[in-house]
Design a protein around this motif. Structure first.
Motif, PDB file in Angstrom:
ATOM      1  N   GLN A 199      15.103  20.999  59.794  1.00 33.76           N
ATOM      2  CA  GLN A 199      16.027  22.115  59.681  1.00 33.76           C
ATOM      3  C   GLN A 199      17.455  21.593  59.627  1.00 33.76           C
ATOM      4  OE1 GLN A 199      15.253  25.197  59.197  1.00 33.76           O
ATOM      5  NE2 GLN A 199      17.314  26.031  59.247  1.00 33.76           N
ATOM      6  N   VAL A 200      18.250  22.178  58.750  1.00 36.14           N
ATOM      7  CA  VAL A 200      19.645  21.796  58.590  1.00 36.14           C
ATOM      8  C   VAL A 200      20.514  22.991  58.920  1.00 36.14           C
ATOM      9  CG1 VAL A 200      21.399  21.024  56.945  1.00 36.14           C
ATOM     10  CG2 VAL A 200      19.063  20.109  56.813  1.00 36.14           C
ATOM     11  N   THR A 201      21.554  22.776  59.686  1.00 38.98           N
ATOM     12  CA  THR A 201      22.529  23.827  59.961  1.00 38.98           C
ATOM     13  C   THR A 201      23.883  23.397  59.442  1.00 38.98           C
ATOM     14  OG1 THR A 201      22.985  22.959  62.162  1.00 38.98           O
ATOM     15  CG2 THR A 201      21.305  24.659  62.008  1.00 38.98           C
ATOM     16  N   VAL A 202      24.645  24.382  59.029  1.00 36.20           N
ATOM     17  CA  VAL A 202      25.981  24.158  58.495  1.00 36.20           C
ATOM     18  C   VAL A 202      26.949  24.992  59.312  1.00 36.20           C
ATOM     19  CG1 VAL A 202      27.460  24.428  56.467  1.00 36.20           C
ATOM     20  CG2 VAL A 202      25.069  23.700  56.193  1.00 36.20           C
ATOM     21  N   VAL A 203      27.974  24.350  59.831  1.00 35.71           N
ATOM     22  CA  VAL A 203      28.912  25.032  60.723  1.00 35.71           C
ATOM     23  C   VAL A 203      30.330  24.818  60.211  1.00 35.71           C
ATOM     24  CG1 VAL A 203      29.785  25.235  63.070  1.00 35.71           C
ATOM     25  CG2 VAL A 203      27.369  24.664  62.674  1.00 35.71           C
ATOM     26  N   GLU A 204      31.020  25.938  59.958  1.00 33.13           N
ATOM     27  CA  GLU A 204      32.415  25.874  59.506  1.00 33.13           C
ATOM     28  C   GLU A 204      33.359  26.153  60.666  1.00 33.13           C
ATOM     29  OE1 GLU A 204      30.437  28.459  56.080  1.00 33.13           O
ATOM     30  OE2 GLU A 204      30.493  28.550  58.272  1.00 33.13           O
ATOM     31  N   SER A 205      34.580  25.662  60.530  1.00 33.03           N
ATOM     32  CA  SER A 205      35.626  25.980  61.496  1.00 33.03           C
ATOM     33  C   SER A 205      36.983  25.815  60.820  1.00 33.03           C
ATOM     34  CB  SER A 205      35.537  25.081  62.732  1.00 33.03           C
ATOM     35  OG  SER A 205      35.707  23.729  62.369  1.00 33.03           O
ATOM     36  N   GLY A 206      38.014  26.400  61.443  1.00 33.10           N
ATOM     37  CA  GLY A 206      39.366  26.155  60.975  1.00 33.10           C
ATOM     38  C   GLY A 206      40.059  27.317  60.303  1.00 33.10           C
ATOM     39  N   GLY A 207      39.405  28.446  60.166  1.00 31.19           N
ATOM     40  CA  GLY A 207      40.070  29.576  59.535  1.00 31.19           C
ATOM     41  C   GLY A 207      41.136  30.168  60.439  1.00 31.19           C
ATOM     42  N   GLY A 208      41.871  31.135  59.906  1.00 31.11           N
ATOM     43  CA  GLY A 208      42.893  31.787  60.699  1.00 31.11           C
ATOM     44  C   GLY A 208      43.850  32.597  59.865  1.00 31.11           C
ATOM     45  N   LEU A 209      44.921  33.037  60.505  1.00 30.36           N
ATOM     46  CA  LEU A 209      45.953  33.839  59.851  1.00 30.36           C
ATOM     47  C   LEU A 209      47.207  32.981  59.692  1.00 30.36           C
ATOM     48  CD1 LEU A 209      47.302  36.507  58.915  1.00 30.36           C
ATOM     49  CD2 LEU A 209      47.757  36.987  61.337  1.00 30.36           C
ATOM     50  N   VAL A 210      47.693  32.858  58.465  1.00 29.28           N
ATOM     51  CA  VAL A 210      48.898  32.093  58.193  1.00 29.28           C
ATOM     52  C   VAL A 210      49.784  32.877  57.243  1.00 29.28           C
ATOM     53  CG1 VAL A 210      47.815  29.837  58.564  1.00 29.28           C
ATOM     54  CG2 VAL A 210      47.834  30.848  56.273  1.00 29.28           C
ATOM     55  N   GLN A 211      51.024  32.427  57.153  1.00 29.61           N
ATOM     56  CA  GLN A 211      51.958  33.049  56.225  1.00 29.61           C
ATOM     57  C   GLN A 211      51.911  32.334  54.875  1.00 29.61           C
ATOM     58  OE1 GLN A 211      55.857  33.183  57.995  1.00 29.61           O
ATOM     59  NE2 GLN A 211      55.277  34.831  59.400  1.00 29.61           N
TER      60      GLN A 211
END
Length: 113
Positions: free
Chosen positions: A1-13
């Motif tokens: 089984q392979v899992t993919v995990v994202e991070s780093g999004g947010g609100l910017v100008q």
């Protein structure tokens, strides 16, 4: 089984930057490509950038010169500079390990003043 995990999004100008990360974890030897897609509000999902196991990269015309995809082992990064409001959307990472494409849950990027 392979899992993919994202991070780093947010609100910017507008004009600011963000760096997204995507880690593929599990039992696999190598991936064929890792890819970043985004789905803007009311739009279909589009391919933003991809990188092959050999390091070849590909970008959507709308992000060329502003976004850079890179990788270290099975982690892929998307450096997004000079962000624009039209870059807003949910960003999804996928790991293509033929014949399967594994998807992350997505991370929200909002560019707004």
């Amino acid at each position: 089984q392979v899992t993919v995990v994202e991070s780093g999004g947010g609100l910017v100008q507008p004009g600011e930057f963000l760096r997204l990360s995507c880690a593929a974890r599990g039992r696999f030897v190598s991936f064929n490509s890792m890819n970043w897609y985004r789905r803007a509000p009311g739009e279909q999902r589009e391919l933003v950038a991809s990188i092959t196991n050999g390091g070849n990269t590909n970008y959507a015309d709308s992000v060329k010169g502003r976004f850079t995809i890179s990788r270290y082992k099975s982690t892929v990064y998307l450096q997004m500079n000079s962000l624009k409001p039209e870059d807003t959307g949910v960003y999804y990472c996928s790991a293509r390990i033929i014949p399967v494409e594994y998807w992350g849950q997505g991370t929200q990027v909002t560019v707004s003043s």
